[in-house]
Design a protein around this motif. Structure first.
Motif, mmCIF file in Angstrom:
data_model
loop_
_atom_site.group_PDB
_atom_site.id
_atom_site.type_symbol
_atom_site.label_atom_id
_atom_site.label_comp_id
_atom_site.label_asym_id
_atom_site.label_seq_id
_atom_site.Cartn_x
_atom_site.Cartn_y
_atom_site.Cartn_z
ATOM 1 N N TYR A 223 0.830 -1.204 0.000
ATOM 2 C CA TYR A 223 0.000 0.000 0.000
ATOM 3 C C TYR A 223 0.861 1.249 0.000
ATOM 4 O O TYR A 223 2.049 1.208 0.335
ATOM 5 N N GLU A 224 0.229 2.353 -0.410
ATOM 6 C CA GLU A 224 0.817 3.685 -0.281
ATOM 7 C C GLU A 224 0.242 4.323 0.980
ATOM 8 O O GLU A 224 -0.980 4.342 1.156
ATOM 9 N N LEU A 225 1.094 4.864 1.806
ATOM 10 C CA LEU A 225 0.631 5.515 3.031
ATOM 11 C C LEU A 225 0.457 7.004 2.774
ATOM 12 O O LEU A 225 1.419 7.726 2.516
ATOM 13 N N PHE A 226 -0.791 7.460 2.835
ATOM 14 C CA PHE A 226 -1.082 8.881 2.714
ATOM 15 C C PHE A 226 -0.731 9.543 4.053
ATOM 16 O O PHE A 226 -1.151 9.077 5.114
ATOM 17 N N GLU A 227 0.030 10.619 3.999
ATOM 18 C CA GLU A 227 0.595 11.215 5.209
ATOM 19 C C GLU A 227 -0.461 11.516 6.269
ATOM 20 O O GLU A 227 -0.257 11.246 7.460
ATOM 21 N N ASN A 228 -1.619 12.033 5.862
ATOM 22 C CA ASN A 228 -2.657 12.366 6.841
ATOM 23 C C ASN A 228 -3.153 11.144 7.600
ATOM 24 O O ASN A 228 -3.530 11.233 8.770
ATOM 25 N N ASP A 229 -3.164 9.995 6.929
ATOM 26 C CA ASP A 229 -3.594 8.777 7.620
ATOM 27 C C ASP A 229 -2.636 8.430 8.755
ATOM 28 O O ASP A 229 -3.060 7.947 9.812
ATOM 29 N N PHE A 230 -1.334 8.657 8.540
ATOM 30 C CA PHE A 230 -0.391 8.378 9.613
ATOM 31 C C PHE A 230 -0.468 9.442 10.706
ATOM 32 O O PHE A 230 -0.398 9.117 11.899
ATOM 33 N N ILE A 231 -0.609 10.696 10.316
ATOM 34 C CA ILE A 231 -0.688 11.773 11.315
ATOM 35 C C ILE A 231 -1.865 11.537 12.261
ATOM 36 O O ILE A 231 -1.775 11.802 13.464
ATOM 37 N N GLN A 232 -2.960 10.996 11.736
ATOM 38 C CA GLN A 232 -4.155 10.760 12.554
ATOM 39 C C GLN A 232 -4.181 9.368 13.183
ATOM 40 O O GLN A 232 -5.133 9.025 13.889
ATOM 41 N N PHE A 233 -3.149 8.570 12.960
ATOM 42 C CA PHE A 233 -3.066 7.208 13.482
ATOM 43 C C PHE A 233 -2.764 7.228 14.975
ATOM 44 O O PHE A 233 -1.842 7.918 15.431
ATOM 45 N N ASN A 234 -3.543 6.488 15.748
ATOM 46 C CA ASN A 234 -3.341 6.422 17.196
ATOM 47 C C ASN A 234 -2.273 5.379 17.510
ATOM 48 O O ASN A 234 -2.526 4.353 18.144
ATOM 49 N N GLY A 235 -1.079 5.645 17.050
ATOM 50 C CA GLY A 235 0.046 4.733 17.230
ATOM 51 C C GLY A 235 1.284 5.362 16.636
ATOM 52 O O GLY A 235 1.234 6.455 16.073
ATOM 53 N N ASN A 236 2.424 4.661 16.748
ATOM 54 C CA ASN A 236 3.664 5.217 16.211
ATOM 55 C C ASN A 236 4.150 4.390 15.023
ATOM 56 O O ASN A 236 3.515 3.410 14.615
ATOM 57 N N ALA A 237 5.292 4.814 14.478
ATOM 58 C CA ALA A 237 5.812 4.167 13.273
ATOM 59 C C ALA A 237 6.181 2.709 13.519
ATOM 60 O O ALA A 237 6.000 1.849 12.647
ATOM 61 N N LYS A 238 6.680 2.394 14.729
ATOM 62 C CA LYS A 238 7.023 1.001 15.035
ATOM 63 C C LYS A 238 5.778 0.126 15.068
ATOM 64 O O LYS A 238 5.783 -1.006 14.578
ATOM 65 N N GLU A 239 4.712 0.655 15.641
ATOM 66 C CA GLU A 239 3.460 -0.110 15.686
ATOM 67 C C GLU A 239 2.912 -0.341 14.283
ATOM 68 O O GLU A 239 2.387 -1.418 13.977
ATOM 69 N N LEU A 240 3.024 0.667 13.428
ATOM 70 C CA LEU A 240 2.561 0.513 12.057
ATOM 71 C C LEU A 240 3.355 -0.578 11.354
ATOM 72 O O LEU A 240 2.792 -1.403 10.622
ATOM 73 N N ARG A 241 4.636 -0.622 11.603
ATOM 74 C CA ARG A 241 5.467 -1.653 10.980
ATOM 75 C C ARG A 241 5.032 -3.050 11.428
ATOM 76 O O ARG A 241 4.976 -3.982 10.615
ATOM 77 N N ARG A 242 4.680 -3.184 12.707
ATOM 78 C CA ARG A 242 4.227 -4.478 13.207
ATOM 79 C C ARG A 242 2.900 -4.874 12.556
ATOM 80 O O ARG A 242 2.685 -6.040 12.220
ATOM 81 N N ILE A 243 2.016 -3.898 12.369
ATOM 82 C CA ILE A 243 0.736 -4.189 11.709
ATOM 83 C C ILE A 243 0.988 -4.671 10.281
ATOM 84 O O ILE A 243 0.377 -5.638 9.812
ATOM 85 N N ASN A 244 1.895 -3.993 9.581
ATOM 86 C CA ASN A 244 2.225 -4.393 8.210
ATOM 87 C C ASN A 244 2.722 -5.839 8.173
ATOM 88 O O ASN A 244 2.320 -6.635 7.312
ATOM 89 N N GLU A 245 3.597 -6.177 9.110
ATOM 90 C CA GLU A 245 4.158 -7.533 9.148
ATOM 91 C C GLU A 245 3.074 -8.554 9.457
ATOM 92 O O GLU A 245 3.031 -9.637 8.861
ATOM 93 N N ASP A 246 2.177 -8.223 10.393
ATOM 94 C CA ASP A 246 1.093 -9.145 10.748
ATOM 95 C C ASP A 246 0.158 -9.399 9.568
ATOM 96 O O ASP A 246 -0.342 -10.518 9.389
ATOM 97 N N LEU A 247 -0.099 -8.346 8.782
ATOM 98 C CA LEU A 247 -1.025 -8.460 7.649
ATOM 99 C C LEU A 247 -0.341 -8.925 6.365
ATOM 100 O O LEU A 247 -1.014 -9.192 5.367
ATOM 101 N N GLY A 248 0.970 -9.000 6.366
ATOM 102 C CA GLY A 248 1.699 -9.407 5.173
ATOM 103 C C GLY A 248 1.712 -8.358 4.078
ATOM 104 O O GLY A 248 1.733 -8.686 2.892
ATOM 105 N N LEU A 249 1.707 -7.071 4.477
ATOM 106 C CA LEU A 249 1.698 -5.966 3.521
ATOM 107 C C LEU A 249 3.040 -5.247 3.517
ATOM 108 O O LEU A 249 3.640 -5.046 4.577
#
Length: 638
Positions: A29-55
């Motif tokens: 996926y492409e991460l739109f900056e606003n989606d990350f700015i509004q994400f209730n988490g940090n960059a490390k957590e996002l990376r873990r989600i990506n790994e869990d989902l296989g993205l």
């Protein structure tokens, strides 16, 4: 290909979007900056989600207003870029999108812009990252892909490449042919978007009305083909800004998105195969493209099935008998009756506990299935499944015919009937026909009023279903859309678009209401997610058919005398014909190719009603000019 989608294309929170993207089978996926700015988490957590989902996180975007800036602003932008690089490294993104400058401070100096992009690429390289430069269609200095490529070429850095976006090119009517001359390894990323052709501000068009490939009017197939011929082997992605998509359930949108990419790839694959078969020389893509079973060869609607409760079954039977249908058969194992006239077969399903009854909550009358004649029913169903439609297998009794069926958008069914089997043999497998013919009050010849075939079926859809149906019709059924029209109902606007196969043996009309007060909107509310609005039945002599139908007690929607007074002011018609139309209550339209005569039955509720039509010559539309007269008359009925 590696398939990707921008998070801005979907509704929901960032986690919900990623779960929908993964469920639809995307690789990244492409991460739109606003989606990350509004994400209730940090960059490390996002990376873990990506790994869990296989993205994979394929692109971080956008980085704005960078190139061609005065020195002070350029220095601040470099600091901003370093902070974005910090995030990208932590979350696992390796490519950043830098879009062309829209700031009023930008300096129209290609040498300055290229030098600044070189510095940005050098900073990215120090982090093991890359930068893709994209021309925005509304960029102040750089708006064309050729201009963006010129800056990338001047900057001359291995970590700087070009990002192509079909919307930015095709909305400006720029020619994508020059893409083939760009080295494939310097195209870092490809974003695809379709759109309807609209006369409006470019920025508003881009931010509110993009659509998935196959839903709009752009030549996205040629755009992808030229990019692949350049040697591009990177991700095939979607970046869609669309107000309706932002409201639609994201799992459904993600399925549409994947279907659009598969359809797009298959179209390019088909072009390549045709070029090979004719000996035409074309550079072959360096990637493997999706190749589904072929588009089905359809040859008409073989039947329409209604879902009814017991009371509705009695009402519908009386209506069909009035229309000249006869009871042609009773199902061998279910509470299902077949009615027939000419080549029209209507099935009334009152079976308790069936999919038809449960789908429509066993209330009233709704169409639950369409039977389409196909040259290869199994291949047609296989294509549908490959294009992310769900197959449906109904329970069948001993000796009964199993027809391949798929679930269409909204939950109804399409069943594919073998075109090689005649109707009598086909229905004899499931229906007891001889006994029912003996029970008929009169032989078919006495009841027939001259209705011969199903001309088209009109669907009332929710606003968020129109694009879905256009794509489904194209990708799965091989139907091509016609002109998009807006029709005036007394209580709001109706957007209408026909889809049909090449020989016009299968025609559907897709209608959505922009208001909640129209009859079309009530059709949607009755069926839950939309359904058949009305059924058009074709004849060769509409005047004779209407005379017989009126004699049988059929009531038609009354049309104002004012319509007939106005008709000869719009069209050059014989006064005798106008008088005949007026007396019969028949509506009339004319095109350069032929005439269209039609009339609508009365129906007291929001369920399906019938249209009787006659096509003269090669008339190819649906009498849309008369729709306001019909809808106004229906609204004035007691």
């Amino acid at each position: 290909m590696h398939r990707s989608i921008a998070t801005v294309s979907l509704s929901g929170t960032l986690r919900q979007k990623l779960e929908a993207i993964a469920a639809a089978g995307f690789d990244g996926y492409e991460l739109f900056e606003n989606d990350f700015i509004q994400f209730n988490g940090n960059a490390k957590e996002l990376r873990r989600i990506n790994e869990d989902l296989g993205l994979s996180l394929d692109l971080y975007q956008p980085f704005r207003d960078f190139e061609g800036m005065p020195d002070a602003q350029f220095a601040r932008s470099l600091e901003r870029a370093e902070r974005k690089f910090d995030l990208m490294q932590t979350m696992g993104a390796s490519l950043m999108l830098c879009c062309s400058n829209t700031s009023p401070l930008v300096i129209a100096d290609p040498a300055r812009a290229a030098a600044q992009l070189h510095v940005l690429a050098e900073r990215a390289a120090a982090r093991g990252l890359r930068v893709g430069f994209e021309a925005l269609a509304w960029g102040r200095v750089t708006s064309l892909y050729s201009q963006a490529w010129d800056l990338v070429r001047r900057a001359d850095h291995p970590n700087l490449g070009l990002i192509l976006d079909s919307f930015h090119t095709l909305s400006l009517k720029d020619d994508p042919a020059g893409i083939v001359d760009i080295p494939g390894d310097k195209i870092f990323f490809l974003q695809m978007a379709d759109a309807p052709l609209l006369a409006m501000d470019l920025l508003q068009w881009a931010r509110h009305h993009r659509s998935f490939p196959g839903q709009g009017d752009f030549d996205v197939v040629t755009f992808l083909e030229k990019t692949l011929q350049a040697g591009y082997t990177g991700p095939l992605s979607l970046e869609i800004f669309n107000d309706v998509f932002r409201e639609t359930p994201n799992r459904r949108t993600a399925v549409d998105a994947m279907r659009s990419l598969l359809y797009l790839e298959s179209q390019v694959q088909e072009r390549q195969a045709q070029a090979t078969s004719t000996g035409a020389r074309k550079a072959a893509p360096s990637v493997t493209l999706f190749e589904p079973p072929p588009v089905p060869t359809l040859s008409g609607l073989g039947f329409i099935e209604f879902a009814v409760d017991e009371a509705a079954a009695r009402t519908l039977e009386a209506q069909l008998l009035q229309l000249g249908f006869h009871r042609a058969g009773r199902h061998r194992s279910k509470a299902v009756v077949l009615y027939r006239q000419g080549d029209i077969h209507l099935i009334v399903n009152a079976e308790p506990g069936s999919l038809a009854r449960s789908r429509f909550d066993a209330h009233g009358t709704s169409v639950c299935a369409l039977g389409m004649r196909a040259a290869d029913p199994e291949a047609a169903a296989a294509r549908a499944v490959a294009m992310h439609s769900r197959r449906h297998d109904s329970p069948v009794g001993p000796g009964e015919l199993r027809m391949p069926a798929i679930v269409v958008p909204g939950g109804n069914l399409v069943q594919f009937m073998p075109v090689t089997m005649d109707a009598q043999a086909l229905f004899a497998a499931d229906f007891i026909t001889e006994a029912m013919q003996a029970e008929a009050a009169a032989p078919q010849a006495a009841t027939d009023v001259g209705l011969q075939a199903i001309d088209h079926v009109a669907l009332g859809l929710g606003l968020d279903q129109l694009d879905t149906w256009v794509l489904f019709s194209r990708a799965v059924l091989g139907l091509e859309p016609g002109e998009s029209l807006e029709l005036a109902d007394p209580f709001g606007l109706i957007r209408s678009r026909g889809v049909a196969n090449a020989d016009r043996s299968v025609r559907l009309v897709l209608n959505v209401s922009l208001s909640q007060r129209t009859r079309t909107a009530r059709t949607v509310s009755v069926a839950g997610t939309g359904g058949v609005h009305h059924i058009a039945l074709r004849c060769d002599d509409i005047f004779a058919a209407v005379e017989r139908l009126r004699a049988r007690g059929v009531r038609f929607v009354p049309i104002s005398d004012n319509y007939y007074d106005d008709l000869p002011t719009r069209l050059e018609l014989d006064p005798a014909l106008v008088a005949r139309l007026r007396a019969a209550g028949i509506l009339f339209d004319r095109s350069a190719a032929g005439d269209y005569l039609h009339i609508y039955t009365e129906h007291p509720d929001a369920g399906p009603f019938f249209e009787i039509v006659q096509r003269v010559g090669r008339y190819d539309a649906y009498g849309a000019v008369n729709a306001p007269a019909r809808m106004a008359s229906q609204a004035q009925q007691p």
